[in-house]
Design an enzyme around this catalytic site. Sequence first.
Site, PDB file in Angstrom:
ATOM      1  N   LEU A  37       0.268   6.947  -0.642  1.00 18.59           N
ATOM      2  CA  LEU A  37      -0.781   6.795  -1.657  1.00 18.59           C
ATOM      3  C   LEU A  37      -1.097   5.334  -1.954  1.00 18.59           C
ATOM      4  O   LEU A  37      -0.210   4.478  -1.940  1.00 18.59           O
ATOM      5  CB  LEU A  37      -0.353   7.518  -2.940  1.00 18.59           C
ATOM      6  N   HIS A  41      -6.474   6.678  -3.633  1.00 17.87           N
ATOM      7  CA  HIS A  41      -5.993   7.985  -4.099  1.00 17.87           C
ATOM      8  C   HIS A  41      -5.861   7.990  -5.632  1.00 17.87           C
ATOM      9  O   HIS A  41      -6.186   8.979  -6.292  1.00 17.87           O
ATOM     10  CB  HIS A  41      -4.613   8.292  -3.501  1.00 17.87           C
ATOM     11  N   GLN A  65      -5.073  18.231  12.274  1.00 17.33           N
ATOM     12  CA  GLN A  65      -6.249  17.369  12.332  1.00 17.33           C
ATOM     13  C   GLN A  65      -6.042  16.122  13.195  1.00 17.33           C
ATOM     14  O   GLN A  65      -6.909  15.253  13.236  1.00 17.33           O
ATOM     15  CB  GLN A  65      -6.714  16.995  10.929  1.00 17.33           C
ATOM     16  N   GLN A 152     -15.348   9.410  -1.056  1.00 16.47           N
ATOM     17  CA  GLN A 152     -16.530   9.121  -0.239  1.00 16.47           C
ATOM     18  C   GLN A 152     -16.129   8.286   0.982  1.00 16.47           C
ATOM     19  O   GLN A 152     -16.877   8.190   1.953  1.00 16.47           O
ATOM     20  CB  GLN A 152     -17.566   8.401  -1.116  1.00 16.47           C
ATOM     21  N   ASP A 154     -14.300   9.146   3.235  1.00 13.58           N
ATOM     22  CA  ASP A 154     -14.454  10.059   4.368  1.00 13.58           C
ATOM     23  C   ASP A 154     -15.743  10.856   4.155  1.00 13.58           C
ATOM     24  O   ASP A 154     -15.722  12.033   3.801  1.00 13.58           O
ATOM     25  CB  ASP A 154     -13.228  10.981   4.460  1.00 13.58           C
TER      26      ASP A 154
HETATM   27  P1  AMP Z   1      -6.014  10.776   2.973  1.00 15.23           P
HETATM   28  O1  AMP Z   1      -4.662  10.757   2.342  1.00 15.23           O
HETATM   29  O2  AMP Z   1      -6.341   9.519   3.740  1.00 15.23           O
HETATM   30  O3  AMP Z   1      -6.307  12.046   3.727  1.00 15.23           O
HETATM   31  O4  AMP Z   1      -7.037  10.744   1.770  1.00 15.23           O
HETATM   32  C1  AMP Z   1      -6.962  11.693   0.733  1.00 15.23           C
HETATM   33  C2  AMP Z   1      -8.176  11.602  -0.116  1.00 15.23           C
HETATM   34  O5  AMP Z   1      -8.283  10.289  -0.662  1.00 15.23           O
HETATM   35  C3  AMP Z   1      -9.465  11.846   0.681  1.00 15.23           C
HETATM   36  O6  AMP Z   1     -10.356  12.587  -0.122  1.00 15.23           O
HETATM   37  C4  AMP Z   1      -9.942  10.469   0.947  1.00 15.23           C
HETATM   38  O7  AMP Z   1     -11.335  10.423   1.134  1.00 15.23           O
HETATM   39  C5  AMP Z   1      -9.543   9.747  -0.328  1.00 15.23           C
HETATM   40  N1  AMP Z   1      -9.481   8.303  -0.078  1.00 15.23           N
HETATM   41  C6  AMP Z   1      -8.802   7.664   0.903  1.00 15.23           C
HETATM   42  N2  AMP Z   1      -9.048   6.338   0.856  1.00 15.23           N
HETATM   43  C7  AMP Z   1      -9.916   6.131  -0.171  1.00 15.23           C
HETATM   44  C8  AMP Z   1     -10.560   4.969  -0.722  1.00 15.23           C
HETATM   45  N3  AMP Z   1     -10.377   3.738  -0.248  1.00 15.23           N
HETATM   46  N4  AMP Z   1     -11.377   5.169  -1.790  1.00 15.23           N
HETATM   47  C9  AMP Z   1     -11.569   6.393  -2.303  1.00 15.23           C
HETATM   48  N5  AMP Z   1     -10.998   7.507  -1.838  1.00 15.23           N
HETATM   49  C10 AMP Z   1     -10.172   7.387  -0.775  1.00 15.23           C
END
Ligand code: AMP
Length: 276
Positions: A37, A41, A65, A152, A154
């Site tokens: 995290l 996050h 994935q 956003q 992703d």
């Molecule tokens: P992940 O753990 O990378 O799968 O991300 C989990 C969630 O956090 C997803 O909805 C991502 O889009 C979001 N997330 C990851 N990095 C960022 C960021 N820099 N800004 C905002 N949300 C993020």
Amino acid sequence: MPESTPRTTLVTTKSALREHRAAMDGTVAAVLTMGSLHAGHLALVERARELADHVILTDFVNPLQFGPGEDYEAYPRDLEADLALVDGLVDLVFAPGVEEMYPGGTPRVWVRTGEMGSVLEGTSRPGHFDGVATVVTKLLSLVRPDHAYFGQKDAQQVAILRRVVSDLDLPVDIVSAPIVRAADGVAESSRNARLSAAEREQAVALSQALFALQDGASREKAEAQLASSPGVTVDYLTVVDPATLEPVDAQHRPALALVAAHVGPVRLIDNLVLEA
Ligand code: AMP
């Protein structure tokens, strides 16, 4: 007596999750993550706390994935650090093992994302969005949140998950939150942890290409500039319609500019909504 902050409960099994979920009154928000995290996050957690009575964070690196040769094994994992970061901020962390999520091995039935999942990221990551849609559908079914928060960062994932929820009539409201960036413009990402100090500096070129497009540069010029940046291998730099994900002219507004590039050992993605 001073009021103490309620601590966060860690559960690793579906049955424990269901038990805790059933005991929750009021609204529940879910933040689905692959752990490791960071500030991005935490921004989702903050928003979720504002909207719902309870927040459940899932922490699971989903093998479905990742394609062959991708970074599933190397993906950073640190559950203890994750728990320390969100302690007292979320009610529950659900961190199942792979066996718990997929007891029979790879599932036979998947959620298929079709055309939306085969463009952009899907071109270089075939099957990625089917893996995302499948695990998100399972996690939403387990957590049963009123609202689910996604970044956003992703952008294609958010567009596809909105479609999964509407096409499958899942009873959840999808909320997307803006990208969190470091002071130099680099989007926060768990993968940044694998960049050396020099590579971290090189990574600035991705967001600079997006900002150049926002400032009116042609796609070709922005791509040439990015391609000539030291240490950067461009996968794509493209401008699409935010709703359909179909390519549009770089001067079109509003539009969504997306970039993917390799820097050192990692493949990074970033995007920017180009406003009028
Ligand atoms: P992940 O753990 O990378 O799968 O991300 C989990 C969630 O956090 C997803 O909805 C991502 O889009 C979001 N997330 C990851 N990095 C960022 C960021 N820099 N800004 C905002 N949300 C993020």
